[in-house]
Motif scaffolding. Structure first.
Motif, PDB file in Angstrom:
ATOM      1  N   PRO A 123      44.289  37.485  37.566  1.00 45.42           N
ATOM      2  CA  PRO A 123      42.866  36.907  37.577  1.00 45.42           C
ATOM      3  C   PRO A 123      42.825  35.470  37.349  1.00 45.42           C
ATOM      4  CG  PRO A 123      43.340  39.164  36.269  1.00 45.42           C
ATOM      5  CD  PRO A 123      44.745  38.493  36.728  1.00 45.42           C
ATOM      6  N   ARG A 124      42.143  34.960  38.079  1.00 44.52           N
ATOM      7  CA  ARG A 124      41.989  33.354  38.042  1.00 44.52           C
ATOM      8  C   ARG A 124      40.419  32.915  37.716  1.00 44.52           C
ATOM      9  NH1 ARG A 124      46.197  31.037  36.576  1.00 44.52           N
ATOM     10  NH2 ARG A 124      46.154  29.259  37.964  1.00 44.52           N
ATOM     11  N   ARG A 125      40.294  31.984  36.969  1.00 46.23           N
ATOM     12  CA  ARG A 125      38.984  31.316  36.712  1.00 46.23           C
ATOM     13  C   ARG A 125      38.882  30.233  37.977  1.00 46.23           C
ATOM     14  NH1 ARG A 125      37.881  28.920  31.736  1.00 46.23           N
ATOM     15  NH2 ARG A 125      35.603  29.461  32.324  1.00 46.23           N
ATOM     16  N   ARG A 171      35.935  27.702  40.420  1.00 46.36           N
ATOM     17  CA  ARG A 171      34.851  27.239  40.460  1.00 46.36           C
ATOM     18  C   ARG A 171      33.922  27.635  41.754  1.00 46.36           C
ATOM     19  NH1 ARG A 171      38.361  23.579  38.093  1.00 46.36           N
ATOM     20  NH2 ARG A 171      37.519  22.728  36.038  1.00 46.36           N
ATOM     21  N   ASP A 172      32.951  27.611  41.637  1.00 41.96           N
ATOM     22  CA  ASP A 172      31.956  28.053  42.934  1.00 41.96           C
ATOM     23  C   ASP A 172      31.304  26.955  43.377  1.00 41.96           C
ATOM     24  OD1 ASP A 172      29.774  27.814  41.527  1.00 41.96           O
ATOM     25  OD2 ASP A 172      29.500  29.941  41.024  1.00 41.96           O
ATOM     26  N   VAL A 196      31.783  29.189  37.731  1.00 39.62           N
ATOM     27  CA  VAL A 196      33.081  29.757  37.515  1.00 39.62           C
ATOM     28  C   VAL A 196      32.891  31.281  37.835  1.00 39.62           C
ATOM     29  CG1 VAL A 196      35.092  29.965  36.440  1.00 39.62           C
ATOM     30  CG2 VAL A 196      33.471  27.908  36.075  1.00 39.62           C
ATOM     31  N   ASP A 197      33.674  31.565  38.856  1.00 40.95           N
ATOM     32  CA  ASP A 197      33.897  32.846  39.259  1.00 40.95           C
ATOM     33  C   ASP A 197      35.577  33.665  38.558  1.00 40.95           C
ATOM     34  OD1 ASP A 197      31.793  33.165  40.748  1.00 40.95           O
ATOM     35  OD2 ASP A 197      32.581  32.588  42.728  1.00 40.95           O
ATOM     36  N   LEU A 198      35.481  34.734  38.273  1.00 43.02           N
ATOM     37  CA  LEU A 198      36.702  35.410  38.139  1.00 43.02           C
ATOM     38  C   LEU A 198      37.240  35.940  39.589  1.00 43.02           C
ATOM     39  CD1 LEU A 198      38.793  36.511  35.812  1.00 43.02           C
ATOM     40  CD2 LEU A 198      37.484  38.719  35.899  1.00 43.02           C
ATOM     41  N   CYS A 239      36.309  41.016  39.130  1.00 48.57           N
ATOM     42  CA  CYS A 239      36.598  40.103  40.004  1.00 48.57           C
ATOM     43  C   CYS A 239      35.571  39.935  41.021  1.00 48.57           C
ATOM     44  CB  CYS A 239      37.910  40.210  40.728  1.00 48.57           C
ATOM     45  SG  CYS A 239      39.304  40.056  39.509  1.00 48.57           S
ATOM     46  N   THR A 245      40.989  25.687  40.315  1.00 46.77           N
ATOM     47  CA  THR A 245      41.053  26.457  39.332  1.00 46.77           C
ATOM     48  C   THR A 245      40.784  25.968  37.920  1.00 46.77           C
ATOM     49  OG1 THR A 245      42.751  27.879  40.679  1.00 46.77           O
ATOM     50  CG2 THR A 245      43.052  28.036  38.213  1.00 46.77           C
ATOM     51  N   VAL A 246      40.282  26.524  37.173  1.00 45.39           N
ATOM     52  CA  VAL A 246      39.933  26.324  35.707  1.00 45.39           C
ATOM     53  C   VAL A 246      41.372  26.391  35.022  1.00 45.39           C
ATOM     54  CG1 VAL A 246      38.497  26.303  33.821  1.00 45.39           C
ATOM     55  CG2 VAL A 246      37.645  26.540  36.096  1.00 45.39           C
TER      56      VAL A 246
END
Length: 314
Positions: A62-64, A66-67, A72-74, A109, A179-180
């Motif tokens: 799982p990564r955070r 940016r949209d 921010v999306d998982l 996700c 990626t955050v």
């Protein structure tokens, strides 16, 4: 009689066989190193097991990310996909991706991301390609211009990676597809991906990190794979780019790949790095909606400045 195949999450008993499967498929030691650094890796690693041996594997993290709207999306990042030579062509990866996507959905996700040189493997599982574009060209002419007073630009192989984290976060605060990064990314993932022969240049203003650049050197070629500057110090970028141009001249390097996004600060500084740039395309990225809509993903991958840095590969 052919032994049946079980498709399931990995267990600790599978690890030696799993490592052997990856060793057959990949040359890079970082595959196991990065996977081993994930404390939740076993339930998110799916294996095809035949006669007690892992013959195929799919892993996700799982990564955070940016949209396109500032959120921010998982995201479920797929990696370490491998099938032993003797077991290829039997649909194992598709079955394992089904398990992985079901688990991603349960984890919340919004979508899934992967990078591959074999997109046909993933198309039947609902993944669709997208394109990242970046400039390449001849390195700019070297100049003897020293950084202005108060500035230093030099290679820092022993830098504390955590010093760079605020610069990266500020530079990419609104960048879709980036990626955050968490503290563990700076502790493990970034140093692995940007280890030698990648060289790290750091620009400091009165001792404070104002920007940095990662460049991979090879005979006749340099590949700039990441850069960032504080928003109030965009002048760090031309200073870093000039340092690369000087090093390229000293090493007789004639080709520079600037794997960098379309960004106002980068575009303004690019003449310090490249002459007569042309655009190249990376088509290895693929996405699949899970809870998100296809339109949501299309907006992210097509957004101006959208980019995914190599240190965030899985």
């Amino acid at each position: 009689m052919t032994a049946p195949v079980a498709y399931r999450p990995a267990t600790a008993a599978d690890v030696p066989s799993l490592h052997a499967t990856w060793a057959e498929a990949f040359d890079d030691a970082h595959v196991v190193r990065l996977w081993s650094g994930d404390p939740g890796r076993l339930p998110r690693t799916f294996v095809a097991v035949q006669a007690g041996t892992v013959v195929a594997a799919v892993y996700y993290l799982p990564r955070r990310i940016r949209d396109a709207a500032g959120g921010v999306d998982l995201v479920g990042g797929v990696a370490n996909v491998a099938t032993r030579v003797r077991a290829r062509g039997r649909g194992h990866v598709r079955r394992l991706l089904d398990l992985a996507v079901t688990a991603m959905a349960a984890d919340g996700c919004a979508w899934s991301l992967l990078f591959t040189g074999t997109p046909g493997v993933y198309a039947s599982s609902g993944y669709r390609p997208f394109t990242l574009r970046y400039p390449t060209g001849r390195p700019a002419a070297a100049t003897a211009t020293a950084p202005p007073a108060g500035w230093t630009v030099r290679a820092e192989p022993g830098v504390d990676w955590a010093e760079l984290a605020p610069v990266h976060a500020a530079f990419n605060a609104d960048r879709p597809l980036s990626t955050v990064r968490a503290a563990d990314d700076w502790r493990l993932r970034v140093p692995v991906w940007y280890s030698p022969p990648t060289e790290l240049l750091v620009a400091r203003h009165r001792g404070r990190v104002a920007g940095y650049l990662a460049a991979h050197w090879a005979p006749g070629r340099v590949r700039v794979v990441e850069t960032a500057a504080l928003p109030d110090r965009p002048d760090a970028l031309p200073a870093l780019f000039r340092a690369v141009a000087r090093a390229a001249a000293a090493r007789d390097v004639r080709h520079c790949v600037a794997r960098l996004p379309a960004d106002p600060a980068i575009d303004a500084a690019l003449p310090c790095l490249l002459v007569a740039p042309v655009v190249e395309a990376d088509t290895t990225g693929m996405v699949r909606p899970i809870h998100a809509t296809p339109d949501h993903l299309a907006a992210i991958t097509a957004a101006p400045g959208a980019f995914h840095w190599p240190a965030d590969y899985l």
